[in-house]
Motif scaffolding. Structure first.
Motif, PDB file in Angstrom:
ATOM      1  N   VAL A   1     -13.001  12.842  -8.189  1.00 36.32           N
ATOM      2  CA  VAL A   1     -12.512  12.406  -6.700  1.00 36.32           C
ATOM      3  C   VAL A   1     -10.952  12.589  -6.555  1.00 36.32           C
ATOM      4  CG1 VAL A   1     -12.505  10.840  -5.134  1.00 36.32           C
ATOM      5  CG2 VAL A   1     -14.407  10.806  -6.802  1.00 36.32           C
ATOM      6  N   PHE A   2     -10.481  13.389  -5.639  1.00 34.93           N
ATOM      7  CA  PHE A   2      -9.102  13.430  -5.196  1.00 34.93           C
ATOM      8  C   PHE A   2      -8.667  12.150  -4.449  1.00 34.93           C
ATOM      9  CE2 PHE A   2     -10.573  17.825  -5.341  1.00 34.93           C
ATOM     10  CZ  PHE A   2      -9.454  18.448  -6.021  1.00 34.93           C
ATOM     11  N   ILE A   3      -7.788  11.650  -4.802  1.00 35.45           N
ATOM     12  CA  ILE A   3      -7.006  10.385  -4.192  1.00 35.45           C
ATOM     13  C   ILE A   3      -5.512  10.851  -3.812  1.00 35.45           C
ATOM     14  CG2 ILE A   3      -8.641   8.841  -5.221  1.00 35.45           C
ATOM     15  CD1 ILE A   3      -6.246   7.865  -6.850  1.00 35.45           C
ATOM     16  N   SER A   4      -4.981   9.921  -2.895  1.00 33.06           N
ATOM     17  CA  SER A   4      -3.610  10.303  -2.730  1.00 33.06           C
ATOM     18  C   SER A   4      -2.962   8.793  -2.611  1.00 33.06           C
ATOM     19  CB  SER A   4      -3.301  10.693  -1.125  1.00 33.06           C
ATOM     20  OG  SER A   4      -2.291  10.781  -0.887  1.00 33.06           O
ATOM     21  N   ALA A   5      -2.188   8.338  -3.388  1.00 32.51           N
ATOM     22  CA  ALA A   5      -1.612   7.123  -3.594  1.00 32.51           C
ATOM     23  C   ALA A   5      -0.082   7.226  -3.634  1.00 32.51           C
ATOM     24  CB  ALA A   5      -2.121   6.473  -4.770  1.00 32.51           C
ATOM     25  N   ARG A   6       0.747   6.294  -3.156  1.00 32.09           N
ATOM     26  CA  ARG A   6       2.094   6.070  -2.865  1.00 32.09           C
ATOM     27  C   ARG A   6       2.728   5.478  -4.162  1.00 32.09           C
ATOM     28  NH1 ARG A   6       0.522   4.611   2.070  1.00 32.09           N
ATOM     29  NH2 ARG A   6       0.663   2.184   1.195  1.00 32.09           N
ATOM     30  N   ASP A   7       1.623   4.548  -4.632  1.00 32.20           N
ATOM     31  CA  ASP A   7       2.391   3.763  -6.045  1.00 32.20           C
ATOM     32  C   ASP A   7       0.999   3.301  -6.862  1.00 32.20           C
ATOM     33  OD1 ASP A   7       0.909   1.574  -4.541  1.00 32.20           O
ATOM     34  OD2 ASP A   7       3.104   1.477  -3.773  1.00 32.20           O
ATOM     35  N   LYS A   8       1.352   2.703  -7.934  1.00 34.44           N
ATOM     36  CA  LYS A   8       0.233   2.370  -8.748  1.00 34.44           C
ATOM     37  C   LYS A   8      -0.846   1.442  -8.193  1.00 34.44           C
ATOM     38  CE  LYS A   8       2.637   3.004 -13.362  1.00 34.44           C
ATOM     39  NZ  LYS A   8       3.225   2.328 -14.443  1.00 34.44           N
ATOM     40  N   ALA A   9      -0.489   0.638  -7.512  1.00 34.56           N
ATOM     41  CA  ALA A   9      -1.003  -0.559  -6.605  1.00 34.56           C
ATOM     42  C   ALA A   9      -2.030  -0.040  -5.729  1.00 34.56           C
ATOM     43  CB  ALA A   9      -0.415  -1.716  -5.991  1.00 34.56           C
ATOM     44  N   SER A  10      -1.547   1.079  -5.049  1.00 34.61           N
ATOM     45  CA  SER A  10      -2.674   1.799  -4.097  1.00 34.61           C
ATOM     46  C   SER A  10      -3.490   2.589  -4.662  1.00 34.61           C
ATOM     47  CB  SER A  10      -1.868   2.428  -3.048  1.00 34.61           C
ATOM     48  OG  SER A  10      -1.081   3.402  -3.379  1.00 34.61           O
ATOM     49  N   ALA A  11      -3.003   3.179  -5.669  1.00 32.62           N
ATOM     50  CA  ALA A  11      -4.092   4.056  -6.695  1.00 32.62           C
ATOM     51  C   ALA A  11      -5.033   3.216  -7.231  1.00 32.62           C
ATOM     52  CB  ALA A  11      -3.286   4.803  -7.435  1.00 32.62           C
ATOM     53  N   ARG A  12      -4.757   2.031  -7.685  1.00 30.54           N
ATOM     54  CA  ARG A  12      -5.644   1.148  -8.382  1.00 30.54           C
ATOM     55  C   ARG A  12      -6.791   0.774  -7.580  1.00 30.54           C
ATOM     56  NH1 ARG A  12      -2.533  -2.355  -9.977  1.00 30.54           N
ATOM     57  NH2 ARG A  12      -1.610  -1.311 -12.036  1.00 30.54           N
ATOM     58  N   GLU A  13      -6.346   0.397  -6.130  1.00 34.46           N
ATOM     59  CA  GLU A  13      -7.286  -0.083  -5.169  1.00 34.46           C
ATOM     60  C   GLU A  13      -8.269   1.195  -4.793  1.00 34.46           C
ATOM     61  OE1 GLU A  13      -9.383  -1.715  -2.454  1.00 34.46           O
ATOM     62  OE2 GLU A  13      -8.386  -2.613  -3.886  1.00 34.46           O
ATOM     63  N   ALA A  14      -7.675   2.377  -4.528  1.00 26.68           N
ATOM     64  CA  ALA A  14      -8.397   3.503  -4.139  1.00 26.68           C
ATOM     65  C   ALA A  14      -9.699   3.718  -5.316  1.00 26.68           C
ATOM     66  CB  ALA A  14      -7.746   4.897  -4.023  1.00 26.68           C
ATOM     67  N   VAL A  15      -9.199   3.794  -6.510  1.00 19.42           N
ATOM     68  CA  VAL A  15     -10.222   3.800  -7.684  1.00 19.42           C
ATOM     69  C   VAL A  15     -11.080   2.770  -7.818  1.00 19.42           C
ATOM     70  CG1 VAL A  15     -10.269   3.852 -10.089  1.00 19.42           C
ATOM     71  CG2 VAL A  15      -8.639   5.172  -8.957  1.00 19.42           C
ATOM     72  N   ARG A  16     -10.996   1.546  -7.438  1.00 14.54           N
ATOM     73  CA  ARG A  16     -11.872   0.373  -7.402  1.00 14.54           C
ATOM     74  C   ARG A  16     -12.553   0.525  -6.203  1.00 14.54           C
ATOM     75  NH1 ARG A  16     -13.204  -3.336  -4.718  1.00 14.54           N
ATOM     76  NH2 ARG A  16     -12.025  -2.662  -2.959  1.00 14.54           N
ATOM     77  N   ALA A  17     -12.211   1.072  -5.179  1.00 15.47           N
ATOM     78  CA  ALA A  17     -12.947   1.080  -3.669  1.00 15.47           C
ATOM     79  C   ALA A  17     -14.350   2.211  -4.419  1.00 15.47           C
ATOM     80  CB  ALA A  17     -12.318   1.287  -2.698  1.00 15.47           C
ATOM     81  N   ILE A  18     -13.806   3.226  -4.763  1.00 13.98           N
ATOM     82  CA  ILE A  18     -14.680   4.439  -5.186  1.00 13.98           C
ATOM     83  C   ILE A  18     -15.699   3.888  -6.126  1.00 13.98           C
ATOM     84  CG2 ILE A  18     -14.796   6.519  -6.176  1.00 13.98           C
ATOM     85  CD1 ILE A  18     -11.939   7.174  -5.034  1.00 13.98           C
ATOM     86  N   ARG A  19     -15.295   3.240  -7.174  1.00 15.72           N
ATOM     87  CA  ARG A  19     -16.094   2.924  -8.300  1.00 15.72           C
ATOM     88  C   ARG A  19     -17.191   1.745  -7.716  1.00 15.72           C
ATOM     89  NH1 ARG A  19     -11.876   2.828 -13.195  1.00 15.72           N
ATOM     90  NH2 ARG A  19     -12.005   4.939 -13.881  1.00 15.72           N
TER      91      ARG A  19
END
Length: 265
Positions: free
Chosen positions: A246-264
């Protein structure tokens, strides 16, 4: 260092056109992007990536043209902004023939082709690459692509509804039509495939109706590696259901973590 070592997968990112992302770079004296419509360009690139120990090449694609700015394609055409753009699938067998390990992720739109024939296209590529093909599932967003097909662009979430059913049909064709033991290749007995182990697929859904046998014997992967890049809530739901990458676009670790959490989730 404790624990298992982590691995990073290296993928090149390109498109079967002159200008993918870095528009205008084709004018540089050392740039070869204008040779995109030759096999040599792609086989040279594949061999370079293989030598550099890359894991894969990801190939982007669009079906339509960018025709909003200025009310037409003047800038798009002059600057070669993803126009002209060739079919991404046809360059893959040539690159596979000159490599052994390089994988290929191909962007293909679910609205471009009926699932019955698309299943054959991907199975064929999986056979020819020895199981090194992946599919980036996209639903499209360009009105020009649908106008070219004589249709209107469906609403955002409806495009994903269609894609869900499209994948459902493909899974039936790839995974359910042929048993592993169906292909015998028995020269002496004159039996290539056992018809008792090949089943027709029957599907009646909201968008699609399919009756028929998958046209290909089981390929190395059957279902190719699936990529997805949906960032909306509906896109994430689709990715969570189907995608392995899955491709994600995140500005920082926190937003990346949230995107991954939502997908999982």
């Amino acid at each position: 260092m404790t624990g298992a070592a982590k691995q990073i997968r290296l993928n090149a990112f390109n498109m079967n056109c002159v200008g993918h992302i870095n528009h205008g770079l084709w004018t540089h004296p050392r740039d070869r992007s204008a040779e995109y419509n030759t096999l040599r360009y792609w086989t040279d690139q594949a061999k370079l990536l293989e030598r550099g120990l890359f894991d894969g090449m990801f190939i982007a694609d669009i079906l339509g043209v960018y025709d909003i700015y200025g009310g037409g394609i003047d800038v798009t055409a002059r600057e070669a902004v993803q126009l002209p753009v060739n079919d991404p699938t046809l360059i893959v067998p040539a690159m596979a023939a000159v490599t052994e390990h390089l994988g290929f992720g191909i962007t293909l739109n679910v609205f471009a082709e009926a699932p019955y024939t698309f299943a054959r296209r991907l199975s064929t590529l999986d056979h020819l690459t020895g199981g090194r093909v992946g599919w980036n599932v996209v639903t499209g967003y360009l009105e020009s692509a649908h106008r070219g097909r004589g249709e209107a662009l469906p609403a955002h979430d409806r495009r994903y509804d269609y894609a869900d059913e499209y994948l459902e049909v493909l899974y039936k064709l790839w995974e359910g039509s042929w048993d592993d033991a169906a292909v015998r290749r028995d020269r002496e007995g004159r039996v290539f495939s056992d018809p008792a182990l090949i089943r027709p697929v029957s599907h009646r859904g909201e968008f699609l109706s399919v009756d028929g046998y998958h046209l290909c014997e089981p390929s190395p992967q059957r279902t190719p590696v699936l990529y997805q890049a949906g960032a909306s809530g509906r896109g994430r739901a689709f990715a969570g259901r189907h995608a392995e990458c899955v491709f994600i676009s995140a500005r920082d670790k926190a937003s990346a973590r949230e995107a991954v959490r939502a997908i999982r989730a």
